[in-house]
Design an enzyme around this catalytic site. Structure first.
Site, PDB file in Angstrom:
ATOM      1  N   ALA A  68      33.092  74.165 111.402  1.00  0.00           N
ATOM      2  CA  ALA A  68      33.766  74.784 112.389  1.00  0.00           C
ATOM      3  C   ALA A  68      34.432  75.846 111.407  1.00  0.00           C
ATOM      4  O   ALA A  68      34.757  75.607 110.258  1.00  0.00           O
ATOM      5  CB  ALA A  68      34.667  74.197 113.155  1.00  0.00           C
ATOM      6  N   ASP A  69      34.675  77.264 112.018  1.00  0.00           N
ATOM      7  CA  ASP A  69      35.586  78.102 111.498  1.00  0.00           C
ATOM      8  C   ASP A  69      36.329  78.873 112.551  1.00  0.00           C
ATOM      9  O   ASP A  69      35.980  79.062 113.524  1.00  0.00           O
ATOM     10  CB  ASP A  69      34.456  79.215 110.791  1.00  0.00           C
ATOM     11  CG  ASP A  69      35.102  80.066 109.866  1.00  0.00           C
ATOM     12  OD1 ASP A  69      35.438  79.696 108.453  1.00  0.00           O
ATOM     13  OD2 ASP A  69      35.634  81.088 110.206  1.00  0.00           O
TER      14      ASP A  69
END
Length: 190
Positions: A68-69
Site C-alpha cells: 500500500a501507499d
C-alpha cells in the site's frame, strides 16, 4: 479470513497493526523501490503500491503479497516531511481546511495483481503555532504522509472524517479485505 500467510510489503507499524486487527497471518518483506512518481494523487499511490508489490512478489513466487501507499492531498501531494520545517509547513497548510487522504492498495498472487484506491476526506480545526511546535517537537509527524497520524496526538486536530477512518492510518480495511479475497478467488479459478 485467509487460511494462508501473506507477505506484507511494508515497514509501516500502522499497516502491521491494522493487518493484525484483521486476523490475517503475515510476514514482512520491505521493498526497496524508487518512490518518486508523477501524476495525480490516485495515480501516484496506485503506481507506488504496484511497484512495491512487484518488487516483493519477485522474491516470493506464487504467494499473496500486499502493498500500500498513502499520500495526503491539499493543494498538491503532501508526502512524508523531509525535516521539521517541512512538517511545520504541511501542518500550517492543513490547519482549518479539508484535505484528502489517498491510499493505493495492491495485492498480487502468481503475477496477477488486484488494485484499487481508497479516498477519505479529513477536516482539521485551526491549529496554533504553539500547537504545531509542540506536535513537531514530539517527532511523531516525521514518518507520516501529511505530517500527522490520526491515531496519535494529531487526532485532536481532526474535526471530521468522511470515508474509511483506517485509510487515514494507511490501510483501508474493507478495501484490503476485498482485494485479498479476489486474490484467493484467483487461485481457486486456476
Amino acid at each position: 479470513m485467509l487460511d494462508e500467510k501473506i507477505i506484507l510489503a511494508s515497514s509501516s507499524p500502522r499497516r502491521k497493526e491494522l493487518l493484525a486487527r484483521m486476523g490475517v497471518s503475515f510476514s514482512i518483506d520491505v521493498p526497496d523501490v524508487d518512490e518518486h512518481c508523477e501524476g495525480s494523487p490516485g495515480e501516484v499511490v496506485l503506481a507506488l503500491a504496484r511497484r512495491k508489490v512487484e518488487a516483493v512478489a519477485a522474491r516470493h513466487g506464487g504467494g499473496i503479497v500486499l502493498a500500500a501507499d498513502t499520500v495526503v492531498a491539499c493543494g498538491g501531494i503532501l508526502g512524508k516531511p523531509k525535516d521539521a520545517e517541512d512538517a511545520r509547513r504541511m501542518l500550517r497548510k492543513l490547519s482549518g481546511r479539508w484535505h484528502e487522504v489517498y491510499t493505493g492498495v495492491c495485492v498480487m498472487r502468481a503475477g496477477i495483481a488486484h488494485a484499487d484506491i481508497a479516498l477519505t476526506r479529513v477536516r482539521f480545526t485551526e491549529i496554533s503555532e504553539a500547537e504545531i511546535e509542540r506536535y513537531v517537537g514530539t517527532g511523531d509527524p516525521m514518518d507520516k504522509a501529511g505530517a500527522y497520524g490520526v491515531q496519535g496526538m494529531a487526532g485532536m486536530f481532526i474535526d471530521r472524517v468522511e470515508g474509511c477512518p483506517h485509510n487515514v492510518m494507511g490501510l483501508p480495511l474493507a478495501l484490503t479485505r476485498a482485494l485479498l479475497l479476489r486474490a484467493v478467488e484467483t487461485k481457486n479459478i486456476r
